[in-house]
Design a protein around this motif. Structure first.
Motif, PDB file in Angstrom:
ATOM      1  N   VAL A 121      45.886   2.179 -33.800  1.00 29.14           N
ATOM      2  CA  VAL A 121      46.650   3.419 -33.816  1.00 29.14           C
ATOM      3  C   VAL A 121      46.609   4.011 -35.222  1.00 29.14           C
ATOM      4  O   VAL A 121      46.978   3.333 -36.188  1.00 29.14           O
ATOM      5  N   SER A 122      46.135   5.251 -35.334  1.00 28.92           N
ATOM      6  CA  SER A 122      46.116   5.947 -36.618  1.00 28.92           C
ATOM      7  C   SER A 122      47.305   6.885 -36.708  1.00 28.92           C
ATOM      8  O   SER A 122      47.654   7.540 -35.720  1.00 28.92           O
ATOM      9  N   VAL A 130      57.405   3.364 -36.068  1.00 29.11           N
ATOM     10  CA  VAL A 130      56.465   4.482 -36.045  1.00 29.11           C
ATOM     11  C   VAL A 130      56.907   5.403 -34.914  1.00 29.11           C
ATOM     12  O   VAL A 130      56.966   4.978 -33.754  1.00 29.11           O
ATOM     13  N   TYR A 131      57.245   6.629 -35.274  1.00 27.78           N
ATOM     14  CA  TYR A 131      57.726   7.575 -34.269  1.00 27.78           C
ATOM     15  C   TYR A 131      56.557   8.196 -33.507  1.00 27.78           C
ATOM     16  O   TYR A 131      55.418   8.220 -33.984  1.00 27.78           O
ATOM     17  N   ILE A 137      52.033   9.726 -34.810  1.00 26.43           N
ATOM     18  CA  ILE A 137      50.731   9.220 -34.368  1.00 26.43           C
ATOM     19  C   ILE A 137      49.671  10.320 -34.372  1.00 26.43           C
ATOM     20  O   ILE A 137      49.877  11.421 -33.851  1.00 26.43           O
ATOM     21  N   LEU A 138      48.539   9.979 -34.968  1.00 25.22           N
ATOM     22  CA  LEU A 138      47.393  10.892 -35.016  1.00 25.22           C
ATOM     23  C   LEU A 138      46.440  10.650 -33.852  1.00 25.22           C
ATOM     24  O   LEU A 138      46.036  11.584 -33.155  1.00 25.22           O
ATOM     25  N   LEU A 167      50.416  -5.156 -27.843  1.00 25.07           N
ATOM     26  CA  LEU A 167      50.324  -5.263 -29.292  1.00 25.07           C
ATOM     27  C   LEU A 167      49.296  -4.279 -29.827  1.00 25.07           C
ATOM     28  O   LEU A 167      48.339  -3.916 -29.126  1.00 25.07           O
ATOM     29  N   CYS A 168      49.495  -3.849 -31.069  1.00 27.16           N
ATOM     30  CA  CYS A 168      48.571  -2.880 -31.659  1.00 27.16           C
ATOM     31  C   CYS A 168      48.528  -3.036 -33.169  1.00 27.16           C
ATOM     32  O   CYS A 168      49.410  -3.661 -33.778  1.00 27.16           O
ATOM     33  N   ILE A 169      47.497  -2.468 -33.776  1.00 23.67           N
ATOM     34  CA  ILE A 169      47.359  -2.402 -35.228  1.00 23.67           C
ATOM     35  C   ILE A 169      47.586  -0.960 -35.658  1.00 23.67           C
ATOM     36  O   ILE A 169      47.031  -0.028 -35.064  1.00 23.67           O
ATOM     37  N   VAL A 170      48.402  -0.789 -36.690  1.00 21.97           N
ATOM     38  CA  VAL A 170      48.702   0.544 -37.213  1.00 21.97           C
ATOM     39  C   VAL A 170      47.880   0.762 -38.481  1.00 21.97           C
ATOM     40  O   VAL A 170      47.873  -0.087 -39.382  1.00 21.97           O
ATOM     41  N   ARG A 171      47.179   1.911 -38.542  1.00 20.05           N
ATOM     42  CA  ARG A 171      46.369   2.254 -39.707  1.00 20.05           C
ATOM     43  C   ARG A 171      46.723   3.649 -40.200  1.00 20.05           C
ATOM     44  O   ARG A 171      47.233   4.478 -39.422  1.00 20.05           O
TER      45      ARG A 171
END
Length: 399
Positions: free
Chosen positions: A4-5, A21-22, A26-27, A38-42
């Motif tokens: 997730v960017s 993270v609202y 999110i981009l 589960l996710c990775i935030v970048r």
């Protein structure tokens, strides 16, 4: 794992260890997200920020579990987090207390999970979809680390419905009794686990109750415990402060019945008067009838559960504080509380100032306090500071 960017400029809060993270942060997604996974935030350049779980339908879309790139979110992760939480509580919970909050959601970086310890038993609340999916793993980790006699789930908070989850109350491990007797500051309390409010007891006022009883209650005092629940402040006032009379008010008959049992359990029932009713009406009637008290505590439920009702909540708090001040004797002591994080400490002060102005009550403020240390307030998570209490004393002279 889902990537997730987030939008440019939104990464500062995440790098500052805020765990949310609202949705509008999110981009883009690497693929269509599955609710709860589960996710990775970048950041928008692709640099790693954090790992968490996602619910794209929620306003808080991602709740962060770790800021470490190489940390896996697996069984050992939860074992480690729970060990850290338990070690922290062992350092600060006194020996004359057999109940405490073990896991405080985001404040222990286990968002969506509450776990309270009651003399060998755990009561948990799961409030988010991501944590619901991880629940079985979490329970196994709790059993390994804490070794409880039993675990009971009371996931009955309305926030679950916002996550698309049903309200649940059920045993998860071992045998859990309907009630358990705990010690709080050396005082006995019968806690209703099955069918009671929250997880059974409000543990976050432990230190404030002791402060009230030791410094704000004098031997022979007449005390008002408004919104008494299981009698926490009032029984502390009677046992430790040696109050002569306590008037305990609550709208719940179940709470009052348990409060009465708790007063009997500690040998102070003869000093109590229990009043059932709507606090707005009862306090107004009492003040109009000229009731007077040496020590008063007003600890209402969270009126401001969202920003949209803050102004309405402020009016409600002011009405309670007005009534309390009108019944406070010269030289008397009062404690006013708010357990909504939307009511900030400056707001609470403003409400009390307004009530004191309208009642022409001169006050000295002795303490401003927060929730007990086992419900930690994390500097980078302002939402974790939810409970505020002002301890004030009226001047001896009347106007």
């Amino acid at each position: 794992m889902l990537q997730v960017s987030i939008k440019p400029g939104r990464e500062k809060r995440i790098r500052g260890f805020h765990p949310w993270v609202y949705k509008n942060d999110i981009l883009s997604f690497s693929r269509r997200p599955k609710p709860g996974e589960l996710c990775i935030v970048r950041d928008h350049r692709g640099s790693f920020l954090a790992k968490g779980y996602i619910n794209p339908d929620s306003y808080i879309a991602i709740r962060i579990l770790t800021f470490k790139k190489d940390e896996e979110i697996d069984y050992q992760f939860f074992v480690k987090r729970i060990e850290e939480a338990l070690s922290y509580r062992k350092e600060l919970v006194p020996e004359n207390c057999t109940a405490f909050r073990l896991i405080h959601s985001e404040a222990d970086y286990l968002p969506g999970l509450i776990a309270d310890y009651y003399d060998g038993y755990l009561v948990i609340q799961v409030t988010t979809l991501g944590m619901e999916i991880l629940k079985e793993t979490v329970v196994r980790a709790l059993v390994e680390v804490v070794k409880p006699k039993g675990i009971y789930e009371k996931s009955t908070v309305q926030t679950r419905e916002l996550e698309g989850l049903p309200l649940i109350e059920q045993p998860l491990y071992g045998d859990v009794p309907e009630r358990v007797v705990i010690l709080e500051n050396g005082i006995k309390f019968n806690v209703q686990i099955v069918g009671g409010q929250k997880t059974g007891y409000f543990l976050d006022q432990r230190e404030n109750k002791l402060l009230f009883a030791k410094e704000f209650v004098k031997e022979g005092d007449r005390v008002l415990d408004a919104f008494c629940h299981l009698g926490g402040f009032g029984i502390h006032a009677a046992v430790i402060g040696k109050a002569k009379e306590v008037v305990a008010l609550d709208s719940s008959q179940l709470a009052l019945d348990l409060a009465k049992e708790n007063a009997q359990l500690n040998g102070v029932a003869d000093r109590f008067t229990f009043v059932k009713g709507d606090a707005f009406k009862v306090l107004k009637k009492m003040s109009q009838e000229g009731e007077k008290f040496d020590s008063i505590v007003i600890d209402p439920p969270a009126f401001a559960k969202s920003k949209t009702v803050v102004q309405q909540a402020k009016r409600g708090y002011k009405e309670f504080f007005l009534r309390g001040l009108k019944m406070l004797k010269p030289g008397g002591r009062i404690v006013v509380c708010s357990c909504s994080h939307h009511i900030t400490p400056p707001m609470l002060e403003e409400i009390l100032i307004s009530a004191a102005y309208d009642t022409r009550t001169p006050l000295r403020v002795l303490y401003t306090t927060y929730q007990a240390k086992d419900h930690p307030f994390v500097l980078q998570i302002p939402e974790s500071r939810y409970l505020k209490c002002i301890f004030a004393r009226r001047f001896e002279w009347e106007v």
